[in-house]
Design a protein around this motif. Structure first.
Motif, mmCIF file in Angstrom:
data_model
loop_
_atom_site.group_PDB
_atom_site.id
_atom_site.type_symbol
_atom_site.label_atom_id
_atom_site.label_comp_id
_atom_site.label_asym_id
_atom_site.label_seq_id
_atom_site.Cartn_x
_atom_site.Cartn_y
_atom_site.Cartn_z
ATOM 1 N N ASN A 1 0.816 -1.216 0.000
ATOM 2 C CA ASN A 1 0.000 0.000 0.000
ATOM 3 C C ASN A 1 0.852 1.269 0.000
ATOM 4 O OD1 ASN A 1 -1.882 -2.076 1.673
ATOM 5 N ND2 ASN A 1 -3.105 -0.608 0.516
ATOM 6 N N ILE A 2 2.099 1.137 0.462
ATOM 7 C CA ILE A 2 2.917 2.344 0.589
ATOM 8 C C ILE A 2 4.384 2.004 0.298
ATOM 9 C CG2 ILE A 2 3.077 2.013 3.109
ATOM 10 C CD1 ILE A 2 3.392 5.050 3.341
ATOM 11 N N LYS B 1 -0.596 -2.348 4.346
ATOM 12 C CA LYS B 1 -1.168 -1.568 5.452
ATOM 13 C C LYS B 1 -1.003 -2.308 6.782
ATOM 14 C CE LYS B 1 -5.421 1.042 6.378
ATOM 15 N NZ LYS B 1 -6.728 1.448 5.811
ATOM 16 N N GLY C 1 1.554 20.436 14.638
ATOM 17 C CA GLY C 1 1.940 19.924 13.330
ATOM 18 C C GLY C 1 1.773 18.411 13.225
ATOM 19 N N LEU C 2 2.130 17.907 12.060
ATOM 20 C CA LEU C 2 1.916 16.488 11.763
ATOM 21 C C LEU C 2 2.757 15.592 12.672
ATOM 22 C CD1 LEU C 2 0.630 14.473 9.879
ATOM 23 C CD2 LEU C 2 2.290 15.094 8.143
ATOM 24 N N GLY C 3 4.036 15.909 12.804
ATOM 25 C CA GLY C 3 4.932 15.066 13.594
ATOM 26 C C GLY C 3 4.509 14.961 15.040
ATOM 27 N N ILE D 1 8.406 12.153 7.044
ATOM 28 C CA ILE D 1 7.150 12.912 7.113
ATOM 29 C C ILE D 1 6.052 12.208 6.316
ATOM 30 C CG2 ILE D 1 7.504 14.479 5.151
ATOM 31 C CD1 ILE D 1 6.371 15.744 8.533
ATOM 32 N N LYS D 2 6.445 11.474 5.283
ATOM 33 C CA LYS D 2 5.460 10.728 4.488
ATOM 34 C C LYS D 2 4.791 9.656 5.359
ATOM 35 C CE LYS D 2 5.091 7.784 0.398
ATOM 36 N NZ LYS D 2 5.788 7.221 -0.762
ATOM 37 N N ALA E 1 2.380 11.213 7.727
ATOM 38 C CA ALA E 1 1.127 11.615 7.082
ATOM 39 C C ALA E 1 0.213 10.414 6.870
ATOM 40 C CB ALA E 1 1.421 12.295 5.748
ATOM 41 N N ILE E 2 0.808 9.306 6.455
ATOM 42 C CA ILE E 2 0.015 8.097 6.214
ATOM 43 C C ILE E 2 -0.523 7.551 7.536
ATOM 44 C CG2 ILE E 2 0.082 5.738 5.319
ATOM 45 C CD1 ILE E 2 0.193 7.828 3.119
ATOM 46 N N TRP F 1 -3.414 9.662 8.556
ATOM 47 C CA TRP F 1 -4.594 9.430 7.709
ATOM 48 C C TRP F 1 -5.266 8.118 8.060
ATOM 49 C CZ3 TRP F 1 -7.985 11.809 4.865
ATOM 50 C CH2 TRP F 1 -8.792 11.086 3.980
ATOM 51 N N TRP F 2 -4.482 7.048 8.165
ATOM 52 C CA TRP F 2 -5.061 5.737 8.432
ATOM 53 C C TRP F 2 -5.596 5.619 9.860
ATOM 54 C CZ3 TRP F 2 -0.850 2.494 5.448
ATOM 55 C CH2 TRP F 2 -1.215 2.446 4.093
ATOM 56 N N LEU G 1 1.127 14.182 -0.708
ATOM 57 C CA LEU G 1 1.033 12.754 -1.018
ATOM 58 C C LEU G 1 -0.294 12.475 -1.701
ATOM 59 C CD1 LEU G 1 2.121 11.248 2.411
ATOM 60 C CD2 LEU G 1 3.562 11.973 0.527
ATOM 61 N N ASP H 1 -6.512 4.005 -1.306
ATOM 62 C CA ASP H 1 -5.739 3.678 -0.094
ATOM 63 C C ASP H 1 -4.331 3.158 -0.402
ATOM 64 O OD1 ASP H 1 -6.744 2.128 3.042
ATOM 65 O OD2 ASP H 1 -6.450 4.224 2.484
ATOM 66 N N THR H 2 -3.854 3.431 -1.615
ATOM 67 C CA THR H 2 -2.526 2.957 -1.999
ATOM 68 C C THR H 2 -1.707 4.121 -2.528
ATOM 69 O OG1 THR H 2 -3.439 0.806 -2.571
ATOM 70 C CG2 THR H 2 -1.299 1.319 -3.513
ATOM 71 N N ASP H 3 -0.438 4.132 -2.190
ATOM 72 C CA ASP H 3 0.491 5.159 -2.651
ATOM 73 C C ASP H 3 0.454 5.242 -4.181
ATOM 74 O OD1 ASP H 3 3.971 5.768 -1.631
ATOM 75 O OD2 ASP H 3 2.668 6.847 -3.035
ATOM 76 N N LEU I 1 2.903 3.446 -6.447
ATOM 77 C CA LEU I 1 2.720 2.032 -6.758
ATOM 78 C C LEU I 1 1.744 1.835 -7.913
ATOM 79 C CD1 LEU I 1 2.508 0.504 -3.175
ATOM 80 C CD2 LEU I 1 4.095 -0.224 -4.953
ATOM 81 N N THR J 1 1.836 17.415 3.639
ATOM 82 C CA THR J 1 2.733 17.166 4.777
ATOM 83 C C THR J 1 3.447 18.438 5.178
ATOM 84 O OG1 THR J 1 4.585 16.620 3.344
ATOM 85 C CG2 THR J 1 3.152 14.813 4.011
ATOM 86 N N HIS K 1 2.728 20.756 7.147
ATOM 87 C CA HIS K 1 2.514 21.316 8.480
ATOM 88 C C HIS K 1 3.688 21.072 9.399
ATOM 89 C CE1 HIS K 1 -1.438 22.849 8.086
ATOM 90 N NE2 HIS K 1 -1.941 21.735 7.667
ATOM 91 N N GLY K 2 4.601 20.233 8.979
ATOM 92 C CA GLY K 2 5.808 20.032 9.763
ATOM 93 C C GLY K 2 5.596 19.201 10.995
ATOM 94 N N GLY K 3 6.585 19.251 11.894
ATOM 95 C CA GLY K 3 6.581 18.405 13.066
ATOM 96 C C GLY K 3 6.444 19.156 14.365
#
Lengths: 561, 117
Positions: free
Chosen positions: A35-36, A45, A89-91, A335-336, A339-340, A343-344, B84, B89-91, B94, B113, B115-117
């Motif tokens: 999936n990723i 997943k 933020g996301l992190g 960061i990818k 994000a995933i 989301w999940w 992204l 539901d798949t990158d 792929l 992405t 927004h940072g950490g």
């Protein structure tokens, strides 16, 4: 540019690497379709979640126990409490979720179950015994790793007029994590003496300001301290508006945020401060930090242990204070992946508003560059962090910077004056763009003059802040830009008053640090007077001898009159 | 002209650029111009055509739904670095990225992405 080899095809392009190696099947379970893609490896997943959790725990758990485990692994037991830094933020959103799922979710679920059973009166004595037998009530599995966990959010909208206050939004997002106590702070607390006292700092008489127009950063009492009480919000805005470049503003905000978190952690008895810096963000901050002169503290960007200064409350209180380990457990997670995960897991990300004027600053440009790298050449981003982890400074530290409280390198100002010409006076030439008739000894140099000064040790008292700063902090406060000051963009185009720049307020810990150094200065003595001085943790008492006693000691060495 | 219905979602702050709506249900033509411009409803497409793909969808979103700040969504005919894309539901890496041919009922998600950490 070509290598001029006639055998090569001049129009040949480098073959782009495929986005993933081998096949589309998950490399872990080898059963499911992926999936990723994470750095050329394909995951499904189902395998994604344990992979990220494992990386998170691998980065965090070796630093939890006060003494690292030997060959025989013991349970996790931290020395103090836990503070989680949350930026919105996301992190940091993913960090909170991972900490909760790894160490608190099961305990909360068990507690809820027990509450339900108690409510319905279903618990019999037999059941109670059974439950205790399952490992017993003191089984390590049931022990909390940290006694208390808090989430600290620092609202930065005070520094930037027009920016939205996200405190309440943040509070509602964190409501679902019942085990965590929410602690909101504001960026202007860095200039608020009442906050400083609340975290155990000693109340100091008055505030200090610096002349930011001069590289010596001369200190003087802040005028507001003599008349009206200092307004932290005004002080913050003056500080930010006085900074010389667009790059300096996010750097300064970052330093203030970090110190607010550290002092809060120390005051709350925390042994650990966790930050949600992802691998991508870490690479950005490493490169941007090095570009701004922060190469000496490259190691501290990934992980550091901060020693708080002794607080008020006597020796007993000082002994209880714990060092704070600052850990970034997502430093192996891009960061990818964050994000995933968000989301999940259906996490709500509040978001983090960045200073809009910093788009051409070093930080923003670095971020754009690294994000581009991550898309096209993802492995390079992890290479940055891995390479920086191997770096170590050539020379030792000369103490701690009074502003950022990180190790400061030796001989900063001496080195700075050797490597650059910062005024025409230093170069011994006249400005070439001025006609010879107009050149005079009284022409003001283009840059503030900076006479060479030898590096002074921190134990000597100066009326300048410069000797107490590391290279990066000094550069943040003094490095000039040809585009003018950053202040005009924050004050809606109006220039900040020059008089305000000559007395820019300082954060409370800096003022306290300067006052502490003043207090330890040896005072002149008369005969028979004693003086006490603390040097490197030892108390020295010096007594002035009278003439008779002195003669008795050195008499045998005196020549006959 | 044949058309397909797809679901498009935005996350990570991207929804602010699209009328603050996270979820959009779209009906788009199954055959589209190769230059990715959005044809008018009764327009007969002249020139080369292709099956509707994700690259067309990105251009379609920019031309028809994006309310502000194009540069925060698109760059060099694709999504900006830091965004992204998930296809069912798949990158999307792929699935062939922009060349993935959209089918009826597909679920496309754009996650920022930045927004940072």
């Amino acid at each position: 540019m070509s290598c001029e080899n006639p055998a090569t095809d001049k129009d040949a392009l480098m073959t782009p690497r495929t986005k993933f190696d081998k096949s589309r099947i998950c490399v872990k379970c080898k059963l499911n379709l992926g999936n990723i893609i994470i750095r050329h490896a394909v995951y499904c997943k189902e395998c994604f979640f344990p992979l990220i959790s494992a990386r998170f725990r691998k980065s965090l758990e070796p630093s939890v126990n006060p003494i690292p485990d030997g060959p025989r692994k013991k349970g996790l037991k931290a020395a103090g409490n836990l503070l989680l830094g949350f930026s919105g933020g996301l992190g940091s959103t993913v960090l909170i979720d991972l900490v909760w799922r790894s160490y608190f979710e099961r305990m909360e679920a068990e507690a809820q179950e027990e509450e339900k059973r108690n409510k319905h009166g279903e618990r019999g004595e037999e059941e109670k015994e059974k439950k205790e037998q399952r490992g017993g009530k003191d089984h390590p599995r049931k022990a909390k790793v940290w006694k208390k966990t808090m989430v600290c959010y620092i609202e930065t909208c005070g520094a930037f007029p027009g920016m939205k206050d996200r405190t309440e939004q943040t509070r509602s997002v964190l409501d679902r994590y019942k085990s965590f106590e929410f602690m909101p702070l504001r960026l202007e607390d860095a200039f608020d003496e009442s906050w400083w006292v609340s975290v155990g700092g000693r109340p100091k008489a008055g505030h200090l300001g610096i002349d930011i127009t001069n590289e010596e950063l001369f200190l003087s009492p802040s005028p507001s301290s003599t008349t009206t009480p200092n307004n932290p919000l005004t002080a913050l805005r003056t500080y930010i508006s006085s900074l010389p470049t667009q790059t300096a503003i996010p750097s300064a905000v970052h330093t203030l945020t970090r110190l607010l978190l550290l002092h809060t952690a120390a005051a709350q008895g925390c042994s650990h401060l966790l930050l949600g810096t992802s691998l991508t963000s870490l690479s950005v901050s490493l490169i941007a930090g090095i570009s701004q002169g922060g190469g000496f503290s490259v190691r501290e960007e990934a992980q550091e242990e901060w020693v708080p200064i002794r607080r008020s409350g006597g020796e007993e209180k000082a002994k209880e204070q714990l060092n704070v380990r600052i850990i970034r457990p997502l430093r192996e997670v891009g960061i990818k992946e964050c994000a995933i995960w968000a989301w999940w897991m259906e996490l709500k990300v509040v978001g983090r508003e960045r200073y809009a004027g910093g788009r051409q600053g070093i930080g923003a440009l670095t971020r754009d560059f690294i994000m581009g790298l991550e898309r096209d050449y993802p492995s390079t981003v992890s290479t940055i962090a891995r390479t920086c982890a191997k770096l170590a400074p050539k020379e030792g530290s000369d103490g701690v910077c009074i502003l950022c409280e990180r190790p400061a390198q030796h001989g900063v100002q001496e080195w700075k004056s050797r490597i650059s010409i910062r005024s025409y006076k230093d170069a011994g030439v006249s400005p070439p763009h001025l006609a010879s008739s107009s050149r005079s000894a009284t022409s003001a140099p283009i840059l503030p003059s900076f006479s060479q000064t030898n590096h002074t040790t921190s134990s000597q008292i100066t009326d300048s802040l410069t000797p107490y700063l590391c290279y990066a902090c000094h550069t943040t406060l003094t490095s000039r830009s040809s585009r003018g000051t950053a202040g005009s963009s924050l004050t809606n185009g109006k220039s900040i008053n020059e008089s305000d720049k000559e007395n820019v307020p300082l954060p409370v810990w800096v003022t306290a640090g300067i006052r502490d150094k003043s207090d330890s200065k040896r005072m002149p003595m008369g005969d028979g007077e004693e003086d006490e001085e603390q040097i490197e943790g030892e108390r020295w008492r010096t007594t002035r001898m009278d003439e008779g006693a002195m003669k008795g000691v050195i008499g045998e060495f005196l020549l006959d009159e | 002209m044949a058309s397909i219905s797809i679901k498009v979602e935005f996350s990570g702050g991207l929804e602010l650029l699209f009328s603050n709506e996270r979820l959009h249900r779209l009906t788009i033509a199954s055959i589209v111009p190769i230059d990715n411009h959005t044809p008018k409803s009764e327009e007969i497409i002249e020139g080369e055509t292709k099956l509707v793909d994700v690259t067309f969808l990105i251009h379609y979103l920019r031309d028809n739904l994006l309310k502000e700040r194009v540069e925060l969504f698109m760059e060099n005919n694709t999504v900006r670095p830091g965004i992204l894309v998930l296809i069912n539901d798949t990158d999307w890496e792929l699935e062939g990225e922009g060349e993935y041919v959209l089918k009826d009922g597909d679920d496309i998600v754009f996650i920022s992405t930045l927004h940072g950490g």
